[in-house]
Design a protein around this motif. Structure first.
Motif, short mmCIF file in Angstrom:
data_model
loop_
_atom_site.label_atom_id
_atom_site.label_comp_id
_atom_site.label_asym_id
_atom_site.label_seq_id
_atom_site.Cartn_x
_atom_site.Cartn_y
_atom_site.Cartn_z
N GLU A 101 40.42 29.95 104.01
CA GLU A 101 40.84 28.71 104.02
C GLU A 101 39.92 27.76 104.87
OE1 GLU A 101 45.12 27.05 103.92
OE2 GLU A 101 44.43 27.00 105.94
N TRP A 102 39.34 26.86 104.17
CA TRP A 102 38.55 25.87 104.85
C TRP A 102 39.50 24.44 105.14
CZ3 TRP A 102 36.69 29.10 101.31
CH2 TRP A 102 35.70 29.86 101.55
N CYS A 111 36.24 20.22 110.96
CA CYS A 111 36.42 21.47 110.06
C CYS A 111 36.37 22.88 110.59
CB CYS A 111 34.71 21.41 109.46
SG CYS A 111 34.42 19.71 108.76
N GLU A 112 37.48 23.54 109.89
CA GLU A 112 37.73 24.83 110.30
C GLU A 112 37.66 26.01 109.19
OE1 GLU A 112 40.68 23.97 114.10
OE2 GLU A 112 41.54 24.40 111.98
N CYS A 113 37.33 27.01 109.35
CA CYS A 113 37.33 28.27 108.28
C CYS A 113 38.47 29.05 108.98
CB CYS A 113 35.93 28.73 108.17
SG CYS A 113 36.20 30.19 107.03
N TRP A 114 39.47 29.61 108.38
CA TRP A 114 40.48 30.41 108.74
C TRP A 114 40.53 31.69 107.68
CZ3 TRP A 114 43.38 30.25 113.07
CH2 TRP A 114 43.28 29.24 114.03
N THR A 115 40.84 32.80 108.03
CA THR A 115 41.01 33.93 107.10
C THR A 115 42.29 34.64 107.41
OG1 THR A 115 40.17 35.48 108.58
CG2 THR A 115 38.46 34.55 106.82
N GLN A 116 43.12 35.07 106.45
CA GLN A 116 44.38 35.74 106.79
C GLN A 116 44.26 37.08 105.92
OE1 GLN A 116 47.98 33.58 105.83
NE2 GLN A 116 49.36 35.38 106.50
N SER A 117 44.25 38.17 106.79
CA SER A 117 44.10 39.54 105.93
C SER A 117 45.61 39.71 105.09
CB SER A 117 44.31 40.43 107.13
OG SER A 117 44.47 41.80 106.63
N GLN A 118 45.15 40.22 104.04
CA GLN A 118 46.41 40.50 102.83
C GLN A 118 46.93 41.73 103.37
OE1 GLN A 118 46.86 38.20 101.32
NE2 GLN A 118 45.42 37.90 99.67
N ALA A 126 41.72 8.91 105.78
CA ALA A 126 42.22 9.77 107.14
C ALA A 126 43.27 10.70 106.64
CB ALA A 126 42.63 8.68 108.06
N LYS A 127 43.08 11.23 105.64
CA LYS A 127 43.97 12.54 105.23
C LYS A 127 43.10 13.93 105.19
CE LYS A 127 47.44 9.91 103.28
NZ LYS A 127 47.73 9.19 104.56
N PRO A 128 44.00 14.85 105.57
CA PRO A 128 43.06 16.18 105.81
C PRO A 128 43.09 16.46 104.28
CG PRO A 128 45.46 16.46 106.26
CD PRO A 128 45.37 15.04 106.07
N TYR A 129 41.76 17.61 104.13
CA TYR A 129 41.33 18.15 102.87
C TYR A 129 41.27 19.68 102.99
CZ TYR A 129 38.91 19.14 98.60
OH TYR A 129 38.41 19.64 97.26
N THR A 130 41.66 20.57 102.23
CA THR A 130 41.72 21.87 102.23
C THR A 130 41.43 22.57 100.95
OG1 THR A 130 43.58 21.87 103.89
CG2 THR A 130 43.19 24.16 102.72
N VAL A 131 40.42 23.68 101.08
CA VAL A 131 40.28 24.62 99.90
C VAL A 131 40.57 25.98 100.18
CG1 VAL A 131 38.04 25.64 98.91
CG2 VAL A 131 37.85 23.09 99.56
N THR A 132 41.26 26.53 99.34
CA THR A 132 41.68 27.97 99.63
C THR A 132 41.20 28.75 98.58
OG1 THR A 132 43.65 26.94 100.71
CG2 THR A 132 43.67 29.36 100.19
N ARG A 164 30.03 18.94 102.99
CA ARG A 164 28.96 19.79 103.02
C ARG A 164 29.08 21.18 103.60
NH1 ARG A 164 25.33 16.99 105.59
NH2 ARG A 164 24.89 15.58 103.51
N TYR A 165 29.81 21.17 104.67
CA TYR A 165 30.12 22.17 105.43
C TYR A 165 30.95 23.36 104.61
CZ TYR A 165 33.03 25.17 108.48
OH TYR A 165 33.56 26.13 109.40
N ILE A 166 31.88 22.88 103.99
CA ILE A 166 32.65 23.66 102.99
C ILE A 166 31.85 24.21 101.99
CG2 ILE A 166 34.77 23.85 101.61
CD1 ILE A 166 36.01 21.53 103.21
N ARG A 167 31.23 23.20 101.34
CA ARG A 167 30.46 23.70 99.97
C ARG A 167 29.30 24.83 100.37
NH1 ARG A 167 31.07 20.95 95.81
NH2 ARG A 167 28.87 21.27 94.93
N VAL A 168 28.74 24.77 101.66
CA VAL A 168 27.78 25.68 102.18
C VAL A 168 28.33 27.02 102.34
CG1 VAL A 168 26.02 26.31 103.84
CG2 VAL A 168 26.10 24.11 102.96
N ALA A 169 29.50 26.96 103.12
CA ALA A 169 30.44 28.21 103.47
C ALA A 169 30.82 28.80 102.08
CB ALA A 169 31.32 27.93 104.30
N VAL A 170 31.26 28.24 101.17
CA VAL A 170 31.94 28.65 99.93
C VAL A 170 30.65 29.25 99.28
CG1 VAL A 170 32.85 28.39 97.55
CG2 VAL A 170 33.95 27.33 99.87
#
Length: 128
Positions: A96-97, A14-21, A81-87, A42-48
């Motif tokens: 982006e998680w 699980c990773e969290c990335w940011t990209q400056s606008q 076994a597919k990736p999942y992303t939330v942006t 859960r990792y994504i939900r807690v971070a969001v």
């Protein structure tokens, strides 16, 4: 031809990335490894949930819309076994998680004879 099944333990990165606008700079903020799809989600939900109050109003609404949604698509993707992303797109950055399946390599057991000598030579100074 099919590949033989992996004998390595499966898990998720699980990773969290940011990209400056403004600059376009992409930065890795956080990463963890977990064992199950539920832990990855859960990792994504807690971070969001944690950063939602700091987002601009539109990104805040998008975050809560995702949080109020059903996790079945995420769970199904990860189970297959597919990736999942939330942006989320804030006026300052895109956040982006990502969660993707991985095989874990088990590290060997650390024993005194296998440990590097540096921990024995370099100790932290004693507190004053």
């Amino acid at each position: 031809m099919t590949e033989p099944p992996s004998t390595l333990p499966r898990g998720f990165r699980c990773e969290c990335w940011t990209q400056s606008q403004t600059t376009g700079t992409r930065t890795l903020i956080d990463s963890i490894q977990v064992e199950t799809p539920a832990q990855a989600i859960r990792y994504i939900r807690v971070a969001v949930r944690t950063i939602a109050p700091a987002l601009d109003p539109e990104a805040f609404d998008d975050a809560w819309l995702w949080l109020d949604g059903d996790d079945s698509n995420a769970h199904q993707a990860l189970t297959n076994a597919k990736p999942y992303t939330v942006t989320l797109h804030d006026h300052r950055a895109t956040i982006e998680w990502t969660t993707r399946p991985v095989d874990f390599l088990k590290l060997t057991t650390r024993q005194a004879i296998n440990s590097p000598a540096c921990p024995d030579r370099h100790r932290a100074p004693a507190p004053d």
